[in-house]
Every structure is written in structure tokens, then in C-alpha cells.
Design a protein around this motif. Structure first.
Motif, mmCIF file in Angstrom:
data_model
loop_
_atom_site.group_PDB
_atom_site.id
_atom_site.type_symbol
_atom_site.label_atom_id
_atom_site.label_comp_id
_atom_site.label_asym_id
_atom_site.label_seq_id
_atom_site.Cartn_x
_atom_site.Cartn_y
_atom_site.Cartn_z
ATOM 1 N N CYS A 68 0.801 -1.232 0.000
ATOM 2 C CA CYS A 68 0.000 0.000 0.000
ATOM 3 C C CYS A 68 0.833 1.282 0.000
ATOM 4 N N GLU A 69 2.149 1.161 -0.051
ATOM 5 C CA GLU A 69 3.074 2.306 -0.081
ATOM 6 C C GLU A 69 3.099 3.119 1.219
ATOM 7 N N ASN A 70 2.498 2.618 2.296
ATOM 8 C CA ASN A 70 2.614 3.263 3.605
ATOM 9 C C ASN A 70 4.088 3.280 3.992
ATOM 10 N N ASP A 71 4.531 4.299 4.760
ATOM 11 C CA ASP A 71 5.960 4.422 5.069
ATOM 12 C C ASP A 71 6.335 4.059 6.504
ATOM 13 N N THR A 72 5.437 3.407 7.251
ATOM 14 C CA THR A 72 5.734 2.998 8.624
ATOM 15 C C THR A 72 5.335 1.537 8.811
ATOM 16 N N ALA A 73 6.207 0.802 9.483
ATOM 17 C CA ALA A 73 5.934 -0.619 9.718
ATOM 18 C C ALA A 73 6.429 -1.034 11.090
ATOM 19 N N TYR A 74 5.742 -2.024 11.674
ATOM 20 C CA TYR A 74 6.243 -2.699 12.864
ATOM 21 C C TYR A 74 7.340 -3.646 12.390
ATOM 22 N N TRP A 75 8.289 -3.983 13.270
ATOM 23 C CA TRP A 75 9.324 -4.934 12.873
ATOM 24 C C TRP A 75 9.678 -5.843 14.044
ATOM 25 N N TYR A 76 10.172 -7.044 13.695
ATOM 26 C CA TYR A 76 10.672 -7.991 14.691
ATOM 27 C C TYR A 76 11.668 -8.914 14.009
ATOM 28 N N MET A 77 12.527 -9.531 14.814
ATOM 29 C CA MET A 77 13.552 -10.450 14.322
ATOM 30 C C MET A 77 13.142 -11.873 14.709
ATOM 31 N N GLN A 78 13.434 -12.825 13.805
ATOM 32 C CA GLN A 78 13.115 -14.228 14.089
ATOM 33 C C GLN A 78 14.172 -15.126 13.468
ATOM 34 N N GLN A 79 14.586 -16.145 14.212
ATOM 35 C CA GLN A 79 15.542 -17.134 13.715
ATOM 36 C C GLN A 79 14.768 -18.148 12.897
ATOM 37 N N ILE A 80 14.992 -18.194 11.577
ATOM 38 C CA ILE A 80 14.242 -19.131 10.739
ATOM 39 C C ILE A 80 15.143 -20.161 10.082
ATOM 40 N N ARG A 81 16.443 -19.946 10.151
ATOM 41 C CA ARG A 81 17.383 -20.915 9.581
ATOM 42 C C ARG A 81 18.170 -21.549 10.729
ATOM 43 N N SER A 82 19.247 -22.226 10.409
ATOM 44 C CA SER A 82 20.058 -22.861 11.447
ATOM 45 C C SER A 82 20.686 -21.797 12.349
ATOM 46 N N ALA A 83 21.148 -22.229 13.500
ATOM 47 C CA ALA A 83 21.652 -21.303 14.513
ATOM 48 C C ALA A 83 22.865 -20.502 14.056
ATOM 49 N N ASP A 84 23.630 -21.013 13.081
ATOM 50 C CA ASP A 84 24.806 -20.270 12.639
ATOM 51 C C ASP A 84 24.467 -19.229 11.565
ATOM 52 N N GLU A 85 23.205 -19.109 11.202
ATOM 53 C CA GLU A 85 22.749 -18.087 10.255
ATOM 54 C C GLU A 85 22.191 -16.904 11.038
ATOM 55 N N SER A 86 22.227 -15.731 10.435
ATOM 56 C CA SER A 86 21.687 -14.553 11.107
ATOM 57 C C SER A 86 20.166 -14.596 11.134
ATOM 58 N N GLU A 87 19.581 -13.816 12.052
ATOM 59 C CA GLU A 87 18.135 -13.745 12.140
ATOM 60 C C GLU A 87 17.571 -12.988 10.934
ATOM 61 N N THR A 88 16.302 -13.187 10.667
ATOM 62 C CA THR A 88 15.620 -12.486 9.583
ATOM 63 C C THR A 88 14.728 -11.418 10.190
ATOM 64 N N ARG A 89 14.747 -10.230 9.604
ATOM 65 C CA ARG A 89 13.892 -9.143 10.088
ATOM 66 C C ARG A 89 12.592 -9.152 9.300
ATOM 67 N N PHE A 90 11.480 -9.155 10.037
ATOM 68 C CA PHE A 90 10.151 -9.124 9.430
ATOM 69 C C PHE A 90 9.518 -7.766 9.678
ATOM 70 N N PHE A 91 8.723 -7.299 8.716
ATOM 71 C CA PHE A 91 7.989 -6.050 8.823
ATOM 72 C C PHE A 91 6.502 -6.326 8.683
ATOM 73 N N VAL A 92 5.679 -5.531 9.397
ATOM 74 C CA VAL A 92 4.227 -5.588 9.274
ATOM 75 C C VAL A 92 3.749 -4.159 9.103
ATOM 76 N N CYS A 93 3.062 -3.883 8.001
ATOM 77 C CA CYS A 93 2.595 -2.537 7.706
ATOM 78 C C CYS A 93 1.620 -2.058 8.780
ATOM 79 N N THR A 94 1.774 -0.802 9.214
ATOM 80 C CA THR A 94 0.883 -0.243 10.230
ATOM 81 C C THR A 94 -0.498 0.084 9.668
#
Length: 105
Positions: A68-94
């Protein structure tokens, strides 16, 4: 739960014996030892922690929603791969609550 003395795999009960499902090693069951084992069936559900879910309490950041081209989002980090990989940042549009990952394009 009992583990095999030979290969370390988890064993199953068959009558009065523990039997390894991998190498067929057997040993007699010890009722006194088994009585001291803690199982998930014997644990009481005295403390249940429920997830609130949703976006309440999540931090916000400047991010353009691809939906929707909104410019603000909530964000959080989650481990989705193996432990030696970095976490992935997820966004949710406000605005529209569209969800995307940082590496999605």
C-alpha cells in the motif's frame, strides 16, 4: 526416556525390556528408575504462557510497504534458519498489516 548404551539412539519399551529402534540392543526395564523419570504426561500444566500475538508492543520503523506504499511498519527479528545463520527481520505494515521480510523484493 532411555537411550541406547550401544549407539545412543532413543529406546522404546517392549514388555519388560527397552529395545533400541536403530541397532536392536535390548536391556531389562528398571521400574524404580522409570518411576523417577519425568514425562510430559506427568507434568502439570500449572503455568501456561500464552502468546499475545498481533503487533501490540512491537517497535516501528520507516519502511515502505510493497502493498500500500505506507511508510511505517512494525518490525521484529526471528531465527528461521540454522543457529549459525543470522536472524531475519520481518515487517508488518501499520496500515494494511501486509507482512514481508527484509530480503524480499
Amino acid at each position: 526416556m532411555e537411550f541406547c548404551d550401544e549407539c545412543g539412539s532413543m529406546m522404546q519399551t517392549q514388555g519388560d525390556k527397552w529395545v533400541c529402534t536403530k541397532c536392536d540392543f535390548e536391556k531389562l526395564r528398571d521400574s524404580a528408575k522409570e518411576a523417577a523419570m519425568v514425562t510430559t504426561q506427568s507434568q502439570e500444566a500449572s503455568e501456561v504462557i500464552e502468546s499475545q500475538g498481533g503487533t501490540e508492543g512491537l517497535p516501528t520503523t520507516d519502511a515502505n510497504c510493497p502493498n500500500c506504499e505506507n511508510d511505517t511498519a512494525y518490525w521484529y527479528m526471528q531465527q528461521i534458519r540454522s543457529a549459525d545463520e543470522s536472524e531475519t527481520r520481518f515487517f508488518v505494515c501499520t496500515e494494511c498489516e501486509h507482512k514481508w521480510r527484509e530480503d524480499d523484493h
